[in-house]
Design a protein around this motif. Structure first.
Motif, PDB file in Angstrom:
ATOM      1  N   ARG A  55       0.822  -1.211   0.000  1.00 35.03           N
ATOM      2  CA  ARG A  55       0.000   0.000   0.000  1.00 35.03           C
ATOM      3  C   ARG A  55       0.861   1.269   0.000  1.00 35.03           C
ATOM      4  N   CYS A  56       2.183   1.117   0.015  1.00 35.25           N
ATOM      5  CA  CYS A  56       3.081   2.267   0.159  1.00 35.25           C
ATOM      6  C   CYS A  56       3.607   2.734  -1.192  1.00 35.25           C
ATOM      7  N   ILE A  57       3.331   4.023  -1.501  1.00 38.45           N
ATOM      8  CA  ILE A  57       3.801   4.633  -2.747  1.00 38.45           C
ATOM      9  C   ILE A  57       5.254   5.102  -2.612  1.00 38.45           C
ATOM     10  N   GLY A  58       5.740   5.212  -1.359  1.00 40.80           N
ATOM     11  CA  GLY A  58       7.042   5.839  -1.108  1.00 40.80           C
ATOM     12  C   GLY A  58       8.220   4.900  -0.994  1.00 40.80           C
ATOM     13  N   ARG A  59       8.222   3.751  -1.664  1.00 35.37           N
ATOM     14  CA  ARG A  59       9.217   2.706  -1.386  1.00 35.37           C
ATOM     15  C   ARG A  59      10.540   2.828  -2.130  1.00 35.37           C
ATOM     16  N   LEU A  60      10.696   3.854  -2.963  1.00 32.41           N
ATOM     17  CA  LEU A  60      11.926   3.943  -3.764  1.00 32.41           C
ATOM     18  C   LEU A  60      13.171   3.918  -2.881  1.00 32.41           C
ATOM     19  N   TYR A  61      13.094   4.535  -1.683  1.00 29.65           N
ATOM     20  CA  TYR A  61      14.294   4.662  -0.839  1.00 29.65           C
ATOM     21  C   TYR A  61      14.337   3.604   0.262  1.00 29.65           C
ATOM     22  N   TRP A  62      13.792   2.428   0.000  1.00 33.50           N
ATOM     23  CA  TRP A  62      13.641   1.406   1.048  1.00 33.50           C
ATOM     24  C   TRP A  62      14.988   1.022   1.677  1.00 33.50           C
ATOM     25  N   LYS A  63      16.068   1.117   0.875  1.00 26.46           N
ATOM     26  CA  LYS A  63      17.374   0.694   1.410  1.00 26.46           C
ATOM     27  C   LYS A  63      17.926   1.696   2.444  1.00 26.46           C
ATOM     28  N   SER A  64      17.357   2.914   2.501  1.00 23.18           N
ATOM     29  CA  SER A  64      17.960   3.940   3.347  1.00 23.18           C
ATOM     30  C   SER A  64      17.272   4.060   4.711  1.00 23.18           C
ATOM     31  N   LEU A  65      16.354   3.140   5.009  1.00 24.36           N
ATOM     32  CA  LEU A  65      15.664   3.190   6.304  1.00 24.36           C
ATOM     33  C   LEU A  65      16.692   3.110   7.431  1.00 24.36           C
ATOM     34  N   GLN A  66      16.629   4.057   8.355  1.00 23.90           N
ATOM     35  CA  GLN A  66      17.506   4.025   9.538  1.00 23.90           C
ATOM     36  C   GLN A  66      16.832   3.134  10.592  1.00 23.90           C
ATOM     37  N   VAL A  67      17.559   2.150  11.095  1.00 25.42           N
ATOM     38  CA  VAL A  67      16.966   1.200  12.038  1.00 25.42           C
ATOM     39  C   VAL A  67      17.598   1.388  13.417  1.00 25.42           C
ATOM     40  N   ARG A  68      16.789   1.755  14.421  1.00 20.19           N
ATOM     41  CA  ARG A  68      17.271   1.933  15.788  1.00 20.19           C
ATOM     42  C   ARG A  68      16.927   0.670  16.581  1.00 20.19           C
ATOM     43  N   ASP A  69      17.946  -0.160  16.850  1.00 18.40           N
ATOM     44  CA  ASP A  69      17.743  -1.439  17.531  1.00 18.40           C
ATOM     45  C   ASP A  69      17.617  -1.189  19.033  1.00 18.40           C
ATOM     46  N   ARG A  70      16.388  -1.191  19.548  1.00 18.95           N
ATOM     47  CA  ARG A  70      16.154  -0.980  20.985  1.00 18.95           C
ATOM     48  C   ARG A  70      15.402  -2.190  21.567  1.00 18.95           C
ATOM     49  N   ARG A  71      15.851  -3.415  21.164  1.00 23.93           N
ATOM     50  CA  ARG A  71      15.134  -4.624  21.613  1.00 23.93           C
ATOM     51  C   ARG A  71      15.348  -4.895  23.102  1.00 23.93           C
ATOM     52  N   HIS A  72      16.337  -4.237  23.678  1.00 26.06           N
ATOM     53  CA  HIS A  72      16.580  -4.471  25.108  1.00 26.06           C
ATOM     54  C   HIS A  72      15.617  -3.643  25.964  1.00 26.06           C
ATOM     55  N   ILE A  73      14.856  -2.735  25.315  1.00 28.75           N
ATOM     56  CA  ILE A  73      13.947  -1.847  26.056  1.00 28.75           C
ATOM     57  C   ILE A  73      12.561  -2.471  26.109  1.00 28.75           C
ATOM     58  N   ASP A  74      12.069  -2.696  27.352  1.00 29.94           N
ATOM     59  CA  ASP A  74      10.758  -3.344  27.468  1.00 29.94           C
ATOM     60  C   ASP A  74       9.903  -2.757  28.581  1.00 29.94           C
ATOM     61  N   PRO A 120      10.528  -7.842  21.265  1.00 33.66           N
ATOM     62  CA  PRO A 120       9.485  -8.619  20.582  1.00 33.66           C
ATOM     63  C   PRO A 120       8.585  -9.347  21.573  1.00 33.66           C
ATOM     64  N   ASP A 121       7.509  -9.913  21.064  1.00 35.46           N
ATOM     65  CA  ASP A 121       6.724 -10.855  21.869  1.00 35.46           C
ATOM     66  C   ASP A 121       7.637 -12.042  22.154  1.00 35.46           C
ATOM     67  N   ARG A 122       7.698 -12.509  23.390  1.00 34.32           N
ATOM     68  CA  ARG A 122       8.474 -13.726  23.679  1.00 34.32           C
ATOM     69  C   ARG A 122       7.550 -14.714  24.390  1.00 34.32           C
ATOM     70  N   PRO A 123       7.795 -16.011  24.293  1.00 32.85           N
ATOM     71  CA  PRO A 123       6.933 -16.960  25.010  1.00 32.85           C
ATOM     72  C   PRO A 123       6.821 -16.547  26.481  1.00 32.85           C
ATOM     73  N   GLY A 124       5.602 -16.241  26.937  1.00 33.45           N
ATOM     74  CA  GLY A 124       5.394 -15.918  28.348  1.00 33.45           C
ATOM     75  C   GLY A 124       5.674 -14.470  28.700  1.00 33.45           C
ATOM     76  N   GLU A 125       6.139 -13.660  27.715  1.00 36.69           N
ATOM     77  CA  GLU A 125       6.456 -12.261  28.035  1.00 36.69           C
ATOM     78  C   GLU A 125       5.910 -11.364  26.927  1.00 36.69           C
ATOM     79  N   ARG A 126       4.756 -10.677  27.218  1.00 30.86           N
ATOM     80  CA  ARG A 126       4.163  -9.798  26.207  1.00 30.86           C
ATOM     81  C   ARG A 126       5.043  -8.599  25.953  1.00 30.86           C
ATOM     82  N   ALA A 127       5.138  -8.183  24.708  1.00 30.69           N
ATOM     83  CA  ALA A 127       5.945  -7.011  24.349  1.00 30.69           C
ATOM     84  C   ALA A 127       5.203  -5.731  24.735  1.00 30.69           C
TER      85      ALA A 127
END
Ligand code: HEM
Ligand SMILES: N/C(=N/c1cccc(CO[C@@H]2CCNC2)c1)c1cccs1
Length: 361
Positions: A65-84, A115-122
């Protein structure tokens, strides 16, 4: 509820995709053995930062549904999986807005929480977007502000929040995690806004309209290789029609077409005078003009349509299917005046993906 068991097939398909498109990622069989044994032992597995970054970018590439995908490779990803925890999620959302907004040069960014983990809701953000204007429902049922946000506004008021009572009060973030439900104001310094004026009509500024610079979706889940990240707010920049042809124009939003038509002195006695259409164009001219004059990234629907077709052709040259949903790709005004209108698409559902979360039980 328990985080669902990871689907081993989805995990394997994703690991293979990651290695196929990232030759430097090393031998796929070694990583596959690691992943499958982690799933056997723990019921889930942990993405490397490279896998997470690639997964978030490909999920954007797959968003039909996204018209804006031309720059998909440039997405900045902030990995904050340790934050819950709810407080830290809210704080990181504020930092996300600071990092993504700059001084108006908007950077497409996603922050991925635990993320969702077994027994631990995100954690979950209850707002649809990180920046939303309050909608105050009055006695007579009418709404002051954005009617689309009437429900989250009621919830915030019940939790003790008080706005200033303008049409553009930025709502607080409402975050739920580990059984806690908290509210946190979004500081003004990370909410860049653009007051709307028209290049040819001085009276337009007097309407007192404005909009925020950064659209940041916070009600979708990121699914990568069988792992679900329900808390993964992402932002891009706006296409002008979203503000000028929907948010400020829809009858059940700010309903500004009659107001703009009045300012233009149009005959609004019959639809066939096309007064709505003339008002739409001038409202969208004002949006694009104001954002550009303030140096805030925005794109028009003609430019975005061309970029999308460039993206689609590149994808096909790379031997990939580019999924697209015609009914969402074609802009909400002047459809046939843009090139995306005049062709068909293949709306196949690929993963990784951004998906709508099931409503809270
Ligand atoms: C960079 C500039 C971008 C532009 C101009 C853009 C434009 C749009 C527009 C106009 C829509 C339709 C929205 C609507 O009709 O309400 C859309 C949908 C969507 N976009 Fe993009 N987009 C951009 C970046 C992104 C990014 C960075 C992501 C994710 C990483 C993304 C993911 C999506 C998804 C998942 C949808 C469908 C939402 C739904 O199903 O409700 N887009 N985009
Ligand atoms: N420009 C954008 N527009 C949207 C992208 C996805 C979703 C939405 C809002 O969708 C709502 C649900 C259906 N229309 C309004 C808007 C972006 C937001 C985040 C990254 S790019």
């Amino acid at each position: 509820e328990r985080g669902e068991e990871i689907d081993r097939r989805e995990a394997e398909d994703f690991i293979r995709l990651h290695h196929a498109e990232n030759p430097g990622a090393g031998p796929v069989d070694l990583r596959l053995r690691e992943v499958l044994s982690e799933i056997d032992q723990t019921g889930t597995y942990t993405h490397t930062t490279s896998e997470l970054t690639f997964g978030a970018r490909v999920a954007w590439r797959n968003s039909s549904r996204c018209i804006g995908r031309l720059y998909w490779k440039s997405l900045q990803v902030r990995d904050r999986r340790h934050i819950d925890t709810a407080d830290c999620v809210a704080e990181e959302c504020v930092e996300h807005l600071r990092a993504a907004t700059g001084k108006g040069r908007i950077r497409p960014t996603i922050t991925v929480f635990a993320p969702d983990r077994p027994g631990e809701r995100a954690p979950r953000i209850l707002n649809d977007q990180l920046i939303r204007y309050a909608g105050y429902t009055r006695e007579d049922g009418s709404v002051l502000g954005d009617p689309a946000n009437a429900e989250i506004t009621r919830r915030a008021l019940r939790m003790g929040w008080r706005g200033e009572g303008t049409r553009f009060d930025v709502l607080p973030l409402v975050v739920e995690a580990k059984g806690a439900l908290i509210m946190r104001e979004v500081p003004d310094e990370v909410v860049l806004e653009v007051p709307l004026r028209h290049p040819a009509f001085p009276w337009f500024a007097g309407l007192g309209l404005k909009w925020h610079a950064v659209p940041a979706i916070s009600n979708m889940s990121l699914e990568i290789g069988g792992v679900t990240y329900p808390c993964a707010p992402f932002n891009g920049w706006y296409m002008g029609t979203e503000i000028g042809a929907r948010n400020l124009a829809d009858r059940d939003r700010y309903d500004q077409l009659p107001v703009v038509a009045e300012g233009l002195g149009l005959d609004t006695s019959h639809d066939r005078t096309l007064w709505r259409d003339q008002a739409l164009v001038e409202l969208n001219v004002a949006v694009l003009h104001s954002f550009a004059e303030d140096g805030v990234t925005i794109t028009d629907h003609h430019t975005e349509a061309r970029r999308f077709l460039t993206h689609l052709e590149r994808e096909e040259r790379s031997g990939r299917v580019c999924p697209a949903d015609w009914s969402w790709i074609v802009p909400p005004m002047s459809g046939a005046a843009t090139p995306v209108f005049h062709r068909y698409y293949d709306d196949v559902a690929l993963t990784p993906a951004y998906v709508h979360r099931p409503p809270l039980a």
